[in-house]
Design a protein around this motif. Structure first.
Motif, PDB file in Angstrom:
ATOM      1  N   LEU A   1       1.254 -20.121  -9.249  1.00 40.04           N
ATOM      2  CA  LEU A   1       1.741 -18.782  -9.439  1.00 40.04           C
ATOM      3  C   LEU A   1       0.854 -18.169 -10.593  1.00 40.04           C
ATOM      4  O   LEU A   1       0.891 -16.815 -10.689  1.00 40.04           O
ATOM      5  CB  LEU A   1       2.992 -18.961  -9.574  1.00 40.04           C
ATOM      6  CG  LEU A   1       3.893 -19.449  -8.422  1.00 40.04           C
ATOM      7  CD1 LEU A   1       5.338 -19.365  -8.739  1.00 40.04           C
ATOM      8  CD2 LEU A   1       3.621 -18.756  -7.042  1.00 40.04           C
TER       9      LEU A   1
ATOM     10  N   VAL B   1       4.605 -23.106 -11.792  1.00 37.79           N
ATOM     11  CA  VAL B   1       4.802 -21.948 -11.852  1.00 37.79           C
ATOM     12  C   VAL B   1       3.949 -21.326 -13.164  1.00 37.79           C
ATOM     13  O   VAL B   1       3.524 -19.947 -13.129  1.00 37.79           O
ATOM     14  CB  VAL B   1       6.278 -21.648 -12.364  1.00 37.79           C
ATOM     15  CG1 VAL B   1       6.780 -20.264 -12.911  1.00 37.79           C
ATOM     16  CG2 VAL B   1       7.272 -22.057 -11.375  1.00 37.79           C
TER      17      VAL B   1
ATOM     18  N   VAL C   1       9.991 -14.717  -5.517  1.00 42.66           N
ATOM     19  CA  VAL C   1       8.928 -15.375  -5.035  1.00 42.66           C
ATOM     20  C   VAL C   1       9.375 -16.746  -4.493  1.00 42.66           C
ATOM     21  O   VAL C   1       8.833 -17.190  -3.357  1.00 42.66           O
ATOM     22  CB  VAL C   1       7.959 -16.023  -6.286  1.00 42.66           C
ATOM     23  CG1 VAL C   1       6.920 -16.817  -6.019  1.00 42.66           C
ATOM     24  CG2 VAL C   1       7.384 -14.388  -6.917  1.00 42.66           C
TER      25      VAL C   1
END
Length: 246
Positions: free
Chosen positions: A91, A51, A107
């Motif tokens: 990400l 992330v 997402v």
């Protein structure tokens, strides 16, 4: 039979494809490296989703965040390669910033629908005393994505997908233990690739702790070393009074 036993906890090892969401580039190896190596050994598909960019993860004031981002991405790729993982999704959210729960949920729903895994691995957002908001937000947003990805009107639009299970790592209430004895050294080798995070002295202490903890988890289960997870079905994630005890 007790009421909480009506919904059977899935055996996570039975899945064929796994999506592992980690807040930072080393979480998967630390908490599920043995499981990942075991699944790849069995020719099952594993996809990493990282992330944040990990830019704040240093004690060195001379190391610039933009340089650390490149270092940590390389380390993440090398560590994943040790375990046999070749598909990594970054990400790129800023490390230690306030992550948007709603944005991450969207997402994660998209990724679940696109990748269509059997199971999702997440940090446990209900771990007591967890002070890192990144772990909490990622865990909560991921849990909601598990719950909502089968529902057609939740954004983003796409072909819905029902997961068989979610497995929370870094958990204090595990209900599933995976024997990783034969792959323990490979797990440590992967963690060692994160040189920016673990000096030789810190790695020595960390490996001692992880070894002792894995031994404690395996006691009485016929496992020399085990990794622990809280495995749940989507049905456990909403208004289920028995989930804590499952």
């Amino acid at each position: 039979m007790r009421a909480r036993n009506i919904i059977v906890i899935p055996k996570m090892e039975d899945g064929d494809k796994f999506l592992i969401i980690q807040p930072h580039p080393d979480d998967a190896e630390l908490f599920a490296g043995g499981f990942v190596a075991l699944m790849r050994e069995r020719k099952k598909e594993v996809v990493y989703v990282t992330v944040t960019d990990g830019a704040m993860g240093t004690w060195d004031p001379e190391l610039k965040p933009e340089d650390l981002i490149r270092i940590r991405r390389r380390e993440a790729e090398e560590a994943a390669s040790v375990l046999g993982v070749s598909r990594l999704i970054f990400l790129g959210y800023p490390d230690a910033d306030s992550l948007s729960h709603k944005e991450l949920r969207k997402v994660f729903i998209r990724l679940i629908r696109e990748e269509r895994p059997d199971g999702l691995l997440l940090p446990d957002p209900w771990l007591p005393y967890e002070a890192h908001s990144g772990h909490v937000v990622v865990g909560l947003a991921g849990a909601e994505a598990v719950l909502f990805s089968p529902l057609p009107h939740f954004e983003p639009k796409g072909v819905t997908h029902q997961l068989s299970f979610v497995a929370f790592y870094a958990t204090h209430r595990p209900n599933t233990f995976v024997d990783v004895t034969s792959l323990w050294e490979k797990k440590l080798e992967a963690i060692k690739k994160h040189e920016s995070q673990f000096s030789p002295q810190l790695f020595q202490k960390l490996s001692l702790y992880l070894g002792l903890r894995s031994k404690e988890w395996g006691e009485g289960k016929g496992m020399e070393k085990a990794e622990a997870f809280k495995v749940l079905t989507p049905s456990h994630l909403h208004a289920n009074v028995d989930t804590l005890e499952c």
